[in-house]
Scaffold this motif. Structure first.
Motif, PDB file in Angstrom:
ATOM      1  N   VAL A   1       0.825  -1.210   0.000  1.00 14.47           N
ATOM      2  CA  VAL A   1       0.000   0.000   0.000  1.00 14.47           C
ATOM      3  C   VAL A   1       0.862   1.264   0.000  1.00 14.47           C
ATOM      4  O   VAL A   1       2.060   1.199   0.310  1.00 14.47           O
ATOM      5  N   THR A   2       0.234   2.400  -0.310  1.00 15.15           N
ATOM      6  CA  THR A   2       0.970   3.674  -0.317  1.00 15.15           C
ATOM      7  C   THR A   2       1.234   4.145   1.120  1.00 15.15           C
ATOM      8  O   THR A   2       0.688   3.610   2.081  1.00 15.15           O
ATOM      9  N   TYR A   3       2.038   5.216   1.223  1.00 15.31           N
ATOM     10  CA  TYR A   3       2.559   5.683   2.521  1.00 15.31           C
ATOM     11  C   TYR A   3       1.484   5.905   3.577  1.00 15.31           C
ATOM     12  O   TYR A   3       1.707   5.663   4.760  1.00 15.31           O
ATOM     13  N   ASP A   4       0.313   6.419   3.124  1.00 14.64           N
ATOM     14  CA  ASP A   4      -0.719   6.815   4.080  1.00 14.64           C
ATOM     15  C   ASP A   4      -1.245   5.613   4.865  1.00 14.64           C
ATOM     16  O   ASP A   4      -1.549   5.721   6.062  1.00 14.64           O
ATOM     17  N   PHE A   5      -1.346   4.475   4.194  1.00 20.23           N
ATOM     18  CA  PHE A   5      -1.765   3.251   4.888  1.00 20.23           C
ATOM     19  C   PHE A   5      -0.554   2.557   5.524  1.00 20.23           C
ATOM     20  O   PHE A   5      -0.630   2.053   6.639  1.00 20.23           O
ATOM     21  N   ALA A   6       0.570   2.560   4.792  1.00 17.24           N
ATOM     22  CA  ALA A   6       1.751   1.810   5.266  1.00 17.24           C
ATOM     23  C   ALA A   6       2.233   2.326   6.624  1.00 17.24           C
ATOM     24  O   ALA A   6       2.680   1.545   7.470  1.00 17.24           O
ATOM     25  N   ARG A   7       2.101   3.661   6.853  1.00 19.92           N
ATOM     26  CA  ARG A   7       2.641   4.215   8.097  1.00 19.92           C
ATOM     27  C   ARG A   7       1.855   3.764   9.328  1.00 19.92           C
ATOM     28  O   ARG A   7       2.320   3.887  10.452  1.00 19.92           O
ATOM     29  N   LEU A   8       0.650   3.241   9.104  1.00 23.67           N
ATOM     30  CA  LEU A   8      -0.175   2.815  10.246  1.00 23.67           C
ATOM     31  C   LEU A   8      -0.492   1.319  10.229  1.00 23.67           C
ATOM     32  O   LEU A   8      -1.149   0.805  11.134  1.00 23.67           O
ATOM     33  N   MET A   9      -0.044   0.633   9.195  1.00 23.87           N
ATOM     34  CA  MET A   9      -0.448  -0.775   9.001  1.00 23.87           C
ATOM     35  C   MET A   9       0.705  -1.696   9.383  1.00 23.87           C
ATOM     36  O   MET A   9       1.798  -1.569   8.828  1.00 23.87           O
ATOM     37  N   GLU A  10       0.474  -2.611  10.293  1.00 22.76           N
ATOM     38  CA  GLU A  10       1.544  -3.535  10.694  1.00 22.76           C
ATOM     39  C   GLU A  10       1.891  -4.495   9.558  1.00 22.76           C
ATOM     40  O   GLU A  10       0.983  -5.040   8.909  1.00 22.76           O
ATOM     41  N   GLY A  11       3.163  -4.681   9.307  1.00 25.49           N
ATOM     42  CA  GLY A  11       3.601  -5.656   8.294  1.00 25.49           C
ATOM     43  C   GLY A  11       3.393  -5.207   6.861  1.00 25.49           C
ATOM     44  O   GLY A  11       3.441  -6.028   5.937  1.00 25.49           O
ATOM     45  N   ALA A  12       3.192  -3.908   6.657  1.00 24.56           N
ATOM     46  CA  ALA A  12       2.928  -3.429   5.294  1.00 24.56           C
ATOM     47  C   ALA A  12       4.217  -3.213   4.517  1.00 24.56           C
ATOM     48  O   ALA A  12       5.266  -2.935   5.089  1.00 24.56           O
ATOM     49  N   THR A  13       4.133  -3.363   3.188  1.00 25.01           N
ATOM     50  CA  THR A  13       5.220  -2.957   2.300  1.00 25.01           C
ATOM     51  C   THR A  13       4.768  -1.688   1.595  1.00 25.01           C
ATOM     52  O   THR A  13       3.728  -1.697   0.922  1.00 25.01           O
ATOM     53  N   GLN A  14       5.531  -0.617   1.749  1.00 28.07           N
ATOM     54  CA  GLN A  14       5.121   0.632   1.113  1.00 28.07           C
ATOM     55  C   GLN A  14       5.439   0.602  -0.373  1.00 28.07           C
ATOM     56  O   GLN A  14       6.547   0.244  -0.778  1.00 28.07           O
ATOM     57  N   VAL A  15       4.446   0.963  -1.183  1.00 30.04           N
ATOM     58  CA  VAL A  15       4.666   1.058  -2.631  1.00 30.04           C
ATOM     59  C   VAL A  15       4.364   2.493  -3.069  1.00 30.04           C
ATOM     60  O   VAL A  15       3.740   3.255  -2.339  1.00 30.04           O
ATOM     61  N   SER A  16       4.792   2.821  -4.283  1.00 32.20           N
ATOM     62  CA  SER A  16       4.563   4.171  -4.813  1.00 32.20           C
ATOM     63  C   SER A  16       3.124   4.276  -5.323  1.00 32.20           C
ATOM     64  O   SER A  16       2.377   3.285  -5.345  1.00 32.20           O
ATOM     65  N   CYS A  17       2.784   5.474  -5.779  1.00 35.56           N
ATOM     66  CA  CYS A  17       1.456   5.689  -6.378  1.00 35.56           C
ATOM     67  C   CYS A  17       1.267   4.755  -7.585  1.00 35.56           C
ATOM     68  O   CYS A  17       0.300   3.986  -7.650  1.00 35.56           O
ATOM     69  N   SER A  18       2.230   4.779  -8.507  1.00 33.17           N
ATOM     70  CA  SER A  18       2.111   3.892  -9.674  1.00 33.17           C
ATOM     71  C   SER A  18       2.258   2.444  -9.260  1.00 33.17           C
ATOM     72  O   SER A  18       1.640   1.544  -9.850  1.00 33.17           O
ATOM     73  N   GLY A  19       3.066   2.201  -8.206  1.00 33.90           N
ATOM     74  CA  GLY A  19       3.224   0.827  -7.698  1.00 33.90           C
ATOM     75  C   GLY A  19       1.897   0.280  -7.205  1.00 33.90           C
ATOM     76  O   GLY A  19       1.564  -0.891  -7.449  1.00 33.90           O
ATOM     77  N   PHE A  20       1.112   1.107  -6.527  1.00 34.43           N
ATOM     78  CA  PHE A  20      -0.191   0.629  -6.053  1.00 34.43           C
ATOM     79  C   PHE A  20      -1.125   0.342  -7.240  1.00 34.43           C
ATOM     80  O   PHE A  20      -1.876  -0.637  -7.225  1.00 34.43           O
ATOM     81  N   GLY A  21      -1.031   1.167  -8.278  1.00 30.36           N
ATOM     82  CA  GLY A  21      -1.810   0.883  -9.492  1.00 30.36           C
ATOM     83  C   GLY A  21      -1.448  -0.486 -10.045  1.00 30.36           C
ATOM     84  O   GLY A  21      -2.318  -1.280 -10.431  1.00 30.36           O
ATOM     85  N   GLN A  22      -0.146  -0.784 -10.040  1.00 38.63           N
ATOM     86  CA  GLN A  22       0.327  -2.088 -10.540  1.00 38.63           C
ATOM     87  C   GLN A  22      -0.211  -3.223  -9.666  1.00 38.63           C
ATOM     88  O   GLN A  22      -0.666  -4.245 -10.173  1.00 38.63           O
ATOM     89  N   VAL A  23      -0.187  -3.007  -8.354  1.00 34.56           N
ATOM     90  CA  VAL A  23      -0.729  -4.019  -7.430  1.00 34.56           C
ATOM     91  C   VAL A  23      -2.208  -4.265  -7.753  1.00 34.56           C
ATOM     92  O   VAL A  23      -2.677  -5.416  -7.793  1.00 34.56           O
ATOM     93  N   MET A  24      -2.938  -3.183  -8.027  1.00 37.25           N
ATOM     94  CA  MET A  24      -4.364  -3.357  -8.349  1.00 37.25           C
ATOM     95  C   MET A  24      -4.561  -4.136  -9.641  1.00 37.25           C
ATOM     96  O   MET A  24      -5.444  -4.998  -9.730  1.00 37.25           O
TER      97      MET A  24
END
Ligand SMILES: NC(=O)C1=CN([C@@H]2O[C@H](COP(=O)(O)OP(=O)(O)OC[C@H]3O[C@@H](n4cnc5c(N)ncnc54)[C@H](OP(=O)(O)O)[C@@H]3O)[C@@H](O)[C@H]2O)C=CC1
Ligand SMILES: O=C(O)CCC(=O)C(=O)O
Ligand SMILES: [Mg+2]
Length: 417
Positions: free
Chosen positions: A390-413
């Motif tokens: 997920v992007t920074y806004d979720f990653a900073r509060l989510m345990e075990g998250a991998t932070q991805v970029s804006c375009s990276g999250f699009g790719q994940v979707m």
């Protein structure tokens, strides 16, 4: 035909019938405004994700032809200085019926007035529709975020938000002040010589067309209540009028009957037979109720400024404005846009969450009747969040998250479709 807009050769217009239903070709042309600030990051990602969903859902039988149109800073680059909202942009938005936009900057204090408000006013997009729902796994500041499930109908054309204001010290402010003091006998203005002035128009028609849509939405979607949110105890003839005219409409047009002498009232949903309660809440109390007892609220009908505040506050409860979608609607024209603004400190960094604009596009697909593609966007969003990439806004509060970029999250979707 246009000065700076290139119409795609391979698409057709969406058109509107007399009953406001849409004719959507398999290859519709959809105009988009990239947006200022982070618009440059999120708009291309939104297009990529939506194209993938449409391709997957219809196997190539349907495709959107995107047509870039201009507003904001990019318009001044393309059309020349001071052309913030070109006439042909407005003409296209009307003519092509369904569109999507990124956020546009409005300076504080002086400078240009809001282009977002101008678009809503000039196209008479009188409903700002902002659904607020929880996606499992999104980090939230509240204990039970899944209890927040509301749909905001924000009046989008009136109120203090219309921007009828007179600057302190201007001849116009002086003229209006003289009228108020000398002709209207107003004695309550504490510092008349140094006040700026704003006007708050709220009409019966403006209120009732908005509330009609909110109640109809509750009927169509089997919702238990519509809450009119206002500050009518203080602003009696504007916000209080909004409340009174809303209740009057519920009774006159939907057959609502008073509960225990009123003002709350209820009627049976003609589709399901279940009760729909029409109630009201004063805005300050409402803002604490949505935190303490969110499950008691469903469809919200409110004025323009209240709706602005409420939509960001509710978005925070389900994880923030990075994921809060929206639409601006008239009876015929629909322009979709995220709830958030241009977040200038992140502009061009491929950093922010594109989720709000992607979910706004999901609302657009649903509006077009492309339900399979819309469903695919929702299921991909759910799976992507569950994958914790997920992007920074979720990653900073989510345990075990991998932070991805804006375009990276699009790719994940796209990977989760
Ligand atoms: N419809 C429109 O076009 C709108 C335009 N605006 C305009 O935008 C400009 C900036 O306004 P501002 O008050 O800073 O509000 P913004 O909504 O632009 O940003 C406020 C904060 O919200 C968070 N945020 C915003 N977008 C995202 C995103 N895509 N993903 C994750 N988090 C996000 C960030 O929080 P954090 O700092 O915690 O990371 C950001 O600092 C102003 O000119 C305003 O007028 C504002 C609202 C709507
Ligand atoms: O027009 C703007 O700049 C801000 C608008 C806004 O905050 C909104 O509509 O939610
Ligand atoms: Mg806002």
């Amino acid at each position: 035909m246009y000065q700076h807009i290139t119409v795609p050769a391979d698409g057709q217009k969406i058109t509107v019938n007399a009953d406001f239903s849409l004719n959507v070709p398999d290859n519709p042309i959809v105009p988009f405004i990239e947006g200022d600030g982070t618009g440059i990051d999120i708009s291309p990602v939104m297009i990529k994700v939506i194209d993938a969903a449409v391709a997957k859902a219809y196997g190539g039988a349907r495709k959107i032809s995107w047509m870039e149109i201009y507003a904001g800073e990019k318009a001044t680059n393309v059309y020349g200085p001071d052309v913030w909202l070109p006439e042909e942009t407005l003409a296209v938005l009307k003519d092509y019926v369904v569109s999507i936009k990124g956020p546009l900057t409005t300076p504080v204090g002086g400078g240009i007035r809001s282009l977002n408000v101008a678009l809503r006013q000039q196209l008479d997009l009188y409903v700002c529709l902002r659904p607020v729902r929880y996606f499992t796994g999104v980090p939230s500041p509240v204990k039970e975020p899944e209890k927040t499930d509301m749909v905001i109908f924000r009046e989008n054309s009136e109120d203090i938000y219309a921007g009828i204001e007179y600057q302190q010290g201007s001849p116009e402010a002086k003229k209006l002040m003289d009228f108020l003091v000398n002709e209207m006998g107003v004695t309550k203005i504490r510092f008349p010589a140094t006040s700026g002035l704003g006007i708050k128009p709220v009409s019966i028609e403006g209120t009732q067309r908005l509330v009609r849509k909110a109640i109809q939405y509750a009927i169509d979607n089997d919702k238990p209540s519509v809450t009119i949110v206002h500050k009518g105890n203080i602003m009696k003839y504007t916000e209080g009028g909004f409340r009174d005219w809303a209740y009057a409409l519920a009774q006159k047009e939907f057959g609502a009957e008073l509960i225990d002498g009123g003002p709350w009232c209820k009627f049976k949903n003609p589709r399901t037979g279940r009760d729909i309660i029409v109630k009201d809440s004063i805005a300050d109390a409402f803002l604490q109720q949505i935190l303490l007892r969110p499950a008691e609220y469903s469809v919200i009908a409110t004025l323009n400024l209240n709706g602005d505040y409420i939509s960001d506050a509710l978005a925070a409860q389900v994880g923030g404005i990075g994921i809060a979608p929206g639409a601006n609607l008239s009876d015929s024209v629909a322009m979709f846009e995220a709830t958030h603004g241009t977040a200038p400190k992140y502009a061009g960094k491929d950093y922010v969450n594109p989720g709000s604009l992607i979910l706004s596009a999901e609302m657009m697909l649903r509006h077009m009747g492309w339900l399979d593609a819309a469903d695919l966007v929702i299921s991909s969003m759910q799976k992507s969040i569950a994958s914790k990439r997920v992007t920074y806004d979720f990653a900073r509060l989510m345990e075990g998250a991998t932070q991805v970029s804006c375009s990276g999250f699009g790719q994940v979707m796209v990977e989760h479709m």
